[in-house]
Write a protein that holds these residues in place. Structure first.
Motif, PDB file in Angstrom:
ATOM      1  N   MET A   1       0.846  -1.203   0.000  1.00 42.80           N
ATOM      2  CA  MET A   1       0.000   0.000   0.000  1.00 42.80           C
ATOM      3  C   MET A   1       0.877   1.247   0.000  1.00 42.80           C
ATOM      4  N   LYS A   2       0.756   2.040  -1.056  1.00 42.62           N
ATOM      5  CA  LYS A   2       1.561   3.256  -1.089  1.00 42.62           C
ATOM      6  C   LYS A   2       0.725   4.447  -0.651  1.00 42.62           C
ATOM      7  N   CYS A   3       1.428   5.470  -0.287  1.00 51.54           N
ATOM      8  CA  CYS A   3       0.786   6.635   0.291  1.00 51.54           C
ATOM      9  C   CYS A   3       0.388   7.613  -0.806  1.00 51.54           C
ATOM     10  N   ASP A   4      -0.878   7.870  -0.930  1.00 48.53           N
ATOM     11  CA  ASP A   4      -1.367   8.806  -1.924  1.00 48.53           C
ATOM     12  C   ASP A   4      -1.615  10.155  -1.245  1.00 48.53           C
ATOM     13  N   LYS A   5      -1.272  11.224  -1.963  1.00 47.86           N
ATOM     14  CA  LYS A   5      -1.461  12.569  -1.411  1.00 47.86           C
ATOM     15  C   LYS A   5      -2.869  12.794  -0.868  1.00 47.86           C
ATOM     16  N   LYS A   6      -3.870  12.327  -1.618  1.00 46.57           N
ATOM     17  CA  LYS A   6      -5.254  12.601  -1.202  1.00 46.57           C
ATOM     18  C   LYS A   6      -5.629  11.855   0.084  1.00 46.57           C
ATOM     19  N   ASP A   7      -4.899  10.764   0.375  1.00 50.66           N
ATOM     20  CA  ASP A   7      -5.148  10.031   1.628  1.00 50.66           C
ATOM     21  C   ASP A   7      -4.708  10.840   2.850  1.00 50.66           C
ATOM     22  N   LEU A   8      -3.899  11.849   2.621  1.00 45.29           N
ATOM     23  CA  LEU A   8      -3.317  12.601   3.741  1.00 45.29           C
ATOM     24  C   LEU A   8      -4.080  13.886   4.062  1.00 45.29           C
ATOM     25  N   LEU A   9      -5.217  14.087   3.404  1.00 44.33           N
ATOM     26  CA  LEU A   9      -5.957  15.341   3.594  1.00 44.33           C
ATOM     27  C   LEU A   9      -6.332  15.572   5.064  1.00 44.33           C
ATOM     28  N   LEU A  10      -6.985  14.577   5.658  1.00 44.67           N
ATOM     29  CA  LEU A  10      -7.371  14.721   7.074  1.00 44.67           C
ATOM     30  C   LEU A  10      -6.939  13.472   7.828  1.00 44.67           C
ATOM     31  N   THR A  36     -12.652  11.039   7.720  1.00 41.37           N
ATOM     32  CA  THR A  36     -11.200  11.020   7.941  1.00 41.37           C
ATOM     33  C   THR A  36     -10.540  10.170   6.851  1.00 41.37           C
ATOM     34  N   THR A  37      -9.380  10.609   6.360  1.00 42.59           N
ATOM     35  CA  THR A  37      -8.738   9.918   5.231  1.00 42.59           C
ATOM     36  C   THR A  37      -7.543   9.065   5.646  1.00 42.59           C
ATOM     37  N   PHE A  38      -7.140   9.132   6.918  1.00 43.08           N
ATOM     38  CA  PHE A  38      -5.938   8.423   7.378  1.00 43.08           C
ATOM     39  C   PHE A  38      -6.028   8.300   8.901  1.00 43.08           C
ATOM     40  N   VAL A  39      -5.620   7.166   9.455  1.00 40.03           N
ATOM     41  CA  VAL A  39      -5.681   6.998  10.912  1.00 40.03           C
ATOM     42  C   VAL A  39      -4.340   6.529  11.452  1.00 40.03           C
ATOM     43  N   GLN A  40      -3.888   7.215  12.493  1.00 34.80           N
ATOM     44  CA  GLN A  40      -2.672   6.794  13.211  1.00 34.80           C
ATOM     45  C   GLN A  40      -3.059   6.422  14.642  1.00 34.80           C
ATOM     46  N   LEU A  41      -2.704   5.201  15.033  1.00 36.29           N
ATOM     47  CA  LEU A  41      -2.978   4.757  16.405  1.00 36.29           C
ATOM     48  C   LEU A  41      -1.779   5.135  17.269  1.00 36.29           C
ATOM     49  N   VAL A  70      -1.849   3.428  10.278  1.00 39.90           N
ATOM     50  CA  VAL A  70      -0.457   3.288  10.718  1.00 39.90           C
ATOM     51  C   VAL A  70      -0.355   3.352  12.240  1.00 39.90           C
ATOM     52  N   ILE A  71       0.754   2.821  12.728  1.00 38.85           N
ATOM     53  CA  ILE A  71       1.019   2.794  14.165  1.00 38.85           C
ATOM     54  C   ILE A  71       2.069   3.854  14.485  1.00 38.85           C
ATOM     55  N   ASN A  72       1.877   4.552  15.581  1.00 42.59           N
ATOM     56  CA  ASN A  72       2.858   5.543  16.016  1.00 42.59           C
ATOM     57  C   ASN A  72       4.027   4.856  16.721  1.00 42.59           C
ATOM     58  N   ASP A  73       5.237   5.124  16.245  1.00 44.94           N
ATOM     59  CA  ASP A  73       6.491   4.694  16.915  1.00 44.94           C
ATOM     60  C   ASP A  73       6.785   3.201  16.989  1.00 44.94           C
ATOM     61  N   CYS A 182      -0.301  19.064   1.934  1.00 44.04           N
ATOM     62  CA  CYS A 182      -1.423  18.398   1.259  1.00 44.04           C
ATOM     63  C   CYS A 182      -2.491  17.980   2.257  1.00 44.04           C
ATOM     64  N   GLY A 183      -2.267  18.301   3.549  1.00 40.44           N
ATOM     65  CA  GLY A 183      -3.266  17.946   4.549  1.00 40.44           C
ATOM     66  C   GLY A 183      -2.796  18.279   5.949  1.00 40.44           C
ATOM     67  N   ILE A 184      -3.616  17.889   6.922  1.00 43.52           N
ATOM     68  CA  ILE A 184      -3.295  18.178   8.327  1.00 43.52           C
ATOM     69  C   ILE A 184      -3.497  16.930   9.187  1.00 43.52           C
ATOM     70  N   ALA A 185      -2.743  16.854  10.262  1.00 45.52           N
ATOM     71  CA  ALA A 185      -2.934  15.800  11.257  1.00 45.52           C
ATOM     72  C   ALA A 185      -3.433  16.455  12.539  1.00 45.52           C
ATOM     73  N   VAL A 186      -4.493  15.889  13.098  1.00 46.13           N
ATOM     74  CA  VAL A 186      -5.079  16.478  14.305  1.00 46.13           C
ATOM     75  C   VAL A 186      -5.427  15.412  15.342  1.00 46.13           C
ATOM     76  N   ILE A 187      -5.463  15.848  16.585  1.00 44.64           N
ATOM     77  CA  ILE A 187      -5.903  14.968  17.673  1.00 44.64           C
ATOM     78  C   ILE A 187      -7.186  15.566  18.261  1.00 44.64           C
ATOM     79  N   SER A 188      -7.020  16.626  19.053  1.00 41.34           N
ATOM     80  CA  SER A 188      -8.173  17.162  19.798  1.00 41.34           C
ATOM     81  C   SER A 188      -9.225  17.815  18.904  1.00 41.34           C
TER      82      SER A 188
END
Length: 213
Positions: A1-10, A36-41, A70-73, A182-188
């Motif tokens: 699975m490769k990373c597409d720009k549009k997957d990184l929007l939110l 949401t277009t991408f999830v990091q645990l 994806v998994i963090n760290d 191409c996008g933002i990563a948010v938590i709260s």
């Protein structure tokens, strides 16, 4: 699975700090319903066994919505449960080592705060960069602030996608227009909201406008 720009929007980063009696699974499901277009645990406190169990469940959920997970760290957990990839900070393993461990098909994201760090991460096989904190944030105590000039310089310097992270909300996201991200990563901005699904929808719309501005 490769990373597409549009997957990184939110890009939603989980945080069990905001659960309020809910499960992380149900919160992630709500943000996926909202677009949401991408999830990091991201888990700092769970023991390996619980983390692995949770990661497998959330991976299946993301599969259903066809959203990268994806998994963090934690490269070992990502490997053990076959996540789509991993996101590492500067102080974790460097991108080249992670790539060697995970193989060519996984997504590797790397945090960067300077043009030097960004170029090095790209050279060593990162698929995308998370740059921040672009606004002041309480969720990462050690994150130095990155100016919008530096953010733009990083976007200009690398050919891989760049997302901004840190203190981004629906109130300030438009200020990032023109930086090249191409996008933002948010938590709260997602997980601390009363209505996660609607908060996600609204933020996605505003982010799309900002990226296209």
């Amino acid at each position: 699975m490769k990373c597409d720009k549009k997957d990184l929007l939110l890009y939603a980063v989980t945080d069990r700090h905001w659960l309020n009696g809910e499960t992380l699974y149900s919160q992630v499901e709500k943000t996926l319903e909202g677009g949401t277009t991408f999830v990091q645990l991201r888990e700092k406190e769970l023991d390996e066994e619980k983390f692995l169990e949770e990661a497998k469940e959330i991976k299946e959920l993301c599969r259903r919505y066809q959203v990268p997970f994806v998994i963090n760290d934690n490269v070992d957990i990502a490997l053990a449960m076959d996540a789509d990839g991993v996101h590492v900070g500067q102080s974790d393993m460097e991108a080249g080592d992670v790539r060697a461990k995970l193989g060519p098909d996984k997504i590797i994201g790397v945090s960067a705060q300077t043009v030097e760090q960004a170029l090095l991460a790209e050279k060593r096989g990162a698929d995308y960069l998370g740059v921040g904190a672009v606004f002041h944030t309480d969720s990462k105590a050690d994150a130095a602030d990155v100016s919008h000039e530096t953010l733009k310089a990083i976007c200009d310097a690398v050919s891989i996608p760049v997302i901004a992270i840190g203190g981004i909300s629906k109130e300030n996201v438009s200020e990032l227009a023109g930086t090249g991200i191409c996008g933002i990563a948010v938590i709260s901005a997602i997980f601390a909201q009363k209505d996660i699904k609607n908060a996600t929808k609204e933020l996605k719309l505003l982010t799309k406008e900002m990226v296209e501005a």
